[in-house]
Motif scaffolding. Sequence first.
Motif, PDB file in Angstrom:
ATOM      1  N   HIS A 100       0.669  -1.035  -0.009  1.00 60.46           N
ATOM      2  CA  HIS A 100       0.057   0.117   0.015  1.00 60.46           C
ATOM      3  C   HIS A 100       0.819   1.142   0.172  1.00 60.46           C
ATOM      4  N   ARG A 121      -7.170   3.155  -0.745  1.00 54.84           N
ATOM      5  CA  ARG A 121      -7.548   1.628  -0.715  1.00 54.84           C
ATOM      6  C   ARG A 121      -6.614   1.112  -1.834  1.00 54.84           C
ATOM      7  N   THR A 122      -5.902  -0.060  -1.773  1.00 55.00           N
ATOM      8  CA  THR A 122      -5.470  -0.978  -2.437  1.00 55.00           C
ATOM      9  C   THR A 122      -5.780  -2.258  -2.380  1.00 55.00           C
TER      10      THR A 122
END
Length: 347
Positions: A100, A121-122
């Motif tokens: 991330h 968000r990943t």
Amino acid sequence: MRYGAPANDMDVVQDALDGESVVAEVGLSGENALYVTPTRTLYFRADGLLSDESVESYPHDAERMNVSEGRRKATVTLDYGTDGERTFSVPAGSIDSVVHPVLAGVLAANGVTGPGETITRTERFSELTLVITTERLIKHVGNTTWDLDYEEIPYSEVRGLDVEEGAVAAQLVIETARRVQRVKVPADSAREVHEHLREALFDFHGVDTYREFERAAAADDPDSDIEPEGEAGAASAASAFDSPGIDPIDTSGVAEEEPRDPGAPSVDAESPPDESASDAEQESNSADTTPREPEPEPEPEPEGPDQEDLLERIEELEELLARQEDLLAKQRAVLGELAGDVQESEQ
């Protein structure tokens, strides 16, 4: 994941930072840790039986980022093009926390994300990587986590968002000003990804509901038929003929009565018909007695294949190819681990 300065006052890390701020810190096994700055990732290795403490630097200006996972370790590879590759390994359980912030630094270094833009968000689903930022959705399909062959969907172009759920896979349906895009994700993760993306869209437009989002998106789209909220009250004063449920009266086929010449003689209903006009009409009717064949109607042009269907077929083929490449990469990683275990056992 912890943010801020390094928790321990380690001189070797402070010297390596050279005044740069730490935006993310990820604890690894023992006292080892990753310190992510805006321009690079620092890997701190504590004292061990065979080595002293050290810090290695991995710049973020990489053209490709690849992640391979094993049972105990995961490997991150940064490809710098003609300058070669750099690789570091972390415990398998820490890989999501590592990807991330490192990927955020790589995207910023390559100009994919702008100043002040944050990655919220990943998501990694085998051959698919989705990155949700505060301004756009970034999509990459392939056995690599990210490279220069990526797609992005700015939130300013999004006009609608939905999810079509299935038994095994689901689709995020993203309507943009240009076309409708469908992104396949695992069924058990589709609802969560949809919620995170919708929240990012709402925050981008400063709204709280989907209806407010539609109005905000329509304000930027001149072809939209969604009425802005401020104009709703003005429609109540319009004529009933302008209401959407009533068709306007068409008067184009009604001829206006021609004005009568005051000097012309009046026409008496009982006056005898003009014989010369009657004779001329008979000659006209008898002049052409040949029946006319009706003109053939033009044949409809064959419709070509729908562009959206072609794009979906191409995406499915690309995903299938990427899945095969990903399986090959995982097989290579398993073979590499087996070879490493054999070497360790021999030693």
